[in-house]
Design an enzyme around this catalytic site. Structure first.
Site, mmCIF file in Angstrom:
data_model
loop_
_atom_site.group_PDB
_atom_site.id
_atom_site.type_symbol
_atom_site.label_atom_id
_atom_site.label_comp_id
_atom_site.label_asym_id
_atom_site.label_seq_id
_atom_site.Cartn_x
_atom_site.Cartn_y
_atom_site.Cartn_z
ATOM 1 N N ASP A 45 125.483 54.739 -16.878
ATOM 2 C CA ASP A 45 125.710 55.329 -18.193
ATOM 3 C C ASP A 45 125.460 56.833 -18.197
ATOM 4 O OD1 ASP A 45 126.221 52.764 -19.116
ATOM 5 O OD2 ASP A 45 124.117 52.403 -19.609
ATOM 6 N N ASP A 102 132.094 47.256 -18.681
ATOM 7 C CA ASP A 102 130.769 47.199 -19.289
ATOM 8 C C ASP A 102 130.733 46.217 -20.462
ATOM 9 O OD1 ASP A 102 128.191 48.069 -19.020
ATOM 10 O OD2 ASP A 102 128.383 49.712 -20.456
#
Length: 596
Positions: free
Chosen positions: A373, A333
């Site tokens: 997420d 990420d």
């Protein structure tokens, strides 16, 4: 938000230069408007935080509880089904420890994430998002392919999500009224078998002749006074005999149900009636999503379904795998948000239901939170919940499992708290740096440090780290390649082999006054290991002497008595052999002991 504040200050400056108001009034007006804008901005950000936390925590909670089923150490839910008010038929569902078919036994372990999946997950995700970015930059249209991909997956994900929600709701609501979920959704068993008895077509039913007579009497209305005076039992017997005679006279043949072995069934399944609601509902939602594909509201709704269904499709079975997966995606990420423009470009320009769009209450526009997420940290959160359930039933071994049992969930609660801290830290960083932030940069450290610190503070770090709720699959080749000549070492011997050998040598030297020697010297490899039952020398000579039978007959020896004596000696030797075999293994043997 920095842009809006700058714009307001510029407008105020122009207003100041073009009016005849004094500097004091202009400064007061500018200050009041700026304070009003700051207040709106704070309310906006607080509302965004609350909405994101509500959406994400709700999805994680529902998805986590959808993965709960009977753990290994829990008892059968049916053990106290008549005495425990928490019992519900759905307690038996989805447990990997209840096997109903061959596929269930063969599929053990195939749906669990392994280290291979953990290592490949960031790689596959990186390749996928890079491919989307390449298509966007080169104006290659793949929107129709992605659109139909999600549309085709929508019915299954929607069905699973609605089934989970409906099951939880029915179980909870019906128990408030002292019933169980069967009050709303009755369970049925449907079986199909080949007819080997060549019965006529039709429904088979065991006919109770006595009940048939009673029902026949009830259809005739009230009895007469003469009928009431007769003995009811005697009258029923007479009518039963008449009915049997009637059947025989009319040559009627009654076919009843037959007892079938389980192997005779072509299909044998248990189901409830929820599918009558869920199937049309999921198809209708899929069609509506197809018609409103560009709507962010419908995109959010479909994203909810994907999140909840993902928790059951991808389950981590131990915390080592969970930590490895989160750390791998942590670096993934960071790289794709800070190192390249790939993540932001795809997230803002690709119209796919892989993100949550949160509306701003005091401003136009949407805040975006990727489903990764939620799902990736959520996998660790639902593992914490299963860890709490497993700990409860390990402390209360054989306690029957029930979904409605109130068990403590400290690790699950801690995971939700530190996940919320990570989300809040992400939004703070987003407003401070005024640029897109990788949420896992803040969520992963918060989760890992928080859960690990809590387990360490509770003194349960070893138990936490060694936990696993996976089931080892059966290995058909296990033991096939073992060496038959391999020396057997008892499991009860806790010492290492070298230490054990040294101990034997020292003990033998101490007890018998012998010098220490290699353990191989204790055995004679030339000796035959075959057990031989000794026979008297007289018997051996009798076997070698061909004239023994004639001498025995001349001397009048009873051969039957000698055979009987030999039989008794054989039995004694056999009993000694059995006794020795049942004795505990000894650490050493001497030649004297062998002779004894």
């Amino acid at each position: 938000m920095n842009y809006s504040i700058t714009s307001i200050e510029s407008d105020l400056l122009n207003l100041h230069n073009s009016t005849v108001l004094n500097n004091t009034n202009a400064t007061a007006t500018s200050s009041s408007l700026l304070n009003l804008d700051l207040q709106s901005w704070i309310l906006q950000e607080l509302a965004t935080v609350v909405l994101i936390l509500c959406f994400s925590l709700t999805l994680i909670t529902i998805g986590s509880y959808s993965t709960i089923s009977k753990p290994k150490d829990a008892g059968d839910p049916r053990d106290d089904m008549y005495s425990n008010e928490n019992f519900d038929p759905t307690d038996m569902d989805n447990s990997r420890y209840f096997i109903t078919n061959k596929f269930g036994l063969e599929s053990i372990g195939i749906s669990e994430l392994t280290w291979t999946h953990v290592f490949m997950f960031p790689v596959v995700a990186g390749l996928a998002i890079s491919g989307m970015y390449y298509c966007l930059k080169n104006k290659i249209s793949i929107s129709s392919i992605i659109k139909w991909y999600f549309i085709l997956l929508t019915p299954a994900n929607t069905y699973f999500t609605f089934n989970t929600l409906l099951t939880m709701a029915a179980r909870r609501v019906t128990h408030l009224f002292g019933k169980d979920s069967r009050a709303v959704f009755e369970r049925y068993r449907f079986a199909i078998a080949k007819d080997q008895e060549l019965f006529p077509l039709g429904v088979l039913e065991n006919i109770d002749l006595d009940k048939f007579i009673d029902e026949g009497e009830n259809t005739k209305g009230k009895k007469t006074d003469d009928d009431s005076e007769d003995d009811p039992a005697a009258k029923k017997v007479v009518k039963t005999l008449k009915l049997k005679q009637y059947i025989e006279d009319q040559k009627l043949t009654i076919f009843g149900e037959t007892d079938l072995q389980s192997g005779a069934f072509e299909f044998d399944g248990v189901f409830d009636l929820k599918f009558l609601l869920l199937l049309p509902a999921s198809l209708f939602i899929s069609y509506t999503f197809y018609k409103n594909y560009t709507s962010w509201k419908w995109s959010n709704f479909i994203a909810f379904n994907f999140v909840i269904s993902s928790f059951s499709q991808f389950q981590l079975t131990n915390f080592k795998l969970a930590y490895g997966l989160l750390l791998g995606l942590f670096f993934y990420d960071i790289y794709f948000v800070f190192g390249t423009e790939i993540m932001m470009t795809v997230a803002t320009k690709m119209d796919v239901p892989m993100k949550l769009s949160i509306p701003k209450l005091y401003d136009s526009g949407l805040s975006i939170l990727g489903l990764g997420d939620i799902v990736i940290p959520g996998l660790l959160c639902n593992l914490c919940l299963r860890f709490d359930v497993a700990r409860h039933y390990k402390k209360n071994t054989d306690e029957p499992f029930h979904h409605l049992t109130n068990y403590p969930t400290p690790y699950f609660t801690v995971s939700l708290i530190f996940y919320s801290i990570g989300i809040i830290a992400t939004l703070v960083a987003l407003n401070v740096f005024q640029t897109g932030q990788p949420a896992l940069l803040y969520i992963v450290p918060s989760l890992l440090l928080g859960i690990t610190g809590y387990s360490f503070a509770k003194g349960e770090l070893d138990q936490f780290w060694s936990f696993s709720d996976s089931i080892k699959p059966f290995d058909h080749n296990d033991g096939d390649d073992s060496d038959e000549d391999e020396e057997y070492v008892p499991e009860e011997i806790d010492d290492e082999l070298d230490a054990f050998i040294a101990k034997v040598e020292r003990k033998r030297a101490q007890d018998e006054g012998l010098s220490e020697t290699d353990i191989d010297d204790l055995y004679n490899e030339d000796d035959d290991d075959t057990f031989v039952i000794e026979v008297d020398e007289g018997e051996e000579e009798g076997e070698d002497d061909g004239d023994s039978d004639e001498e025995d007959s001349d001397e009048g020896i009873d051969t039957e008595e000698s055979d009987e004596d030999a039989g008794w000696e054989f039995r004694e030797d056999l009993s000694i052999l059995i006794r020795d075999l049942n004795d505990e293994p000894r650490e050493w043997y001497t030649s004297d002991e062998e002779e004894d």
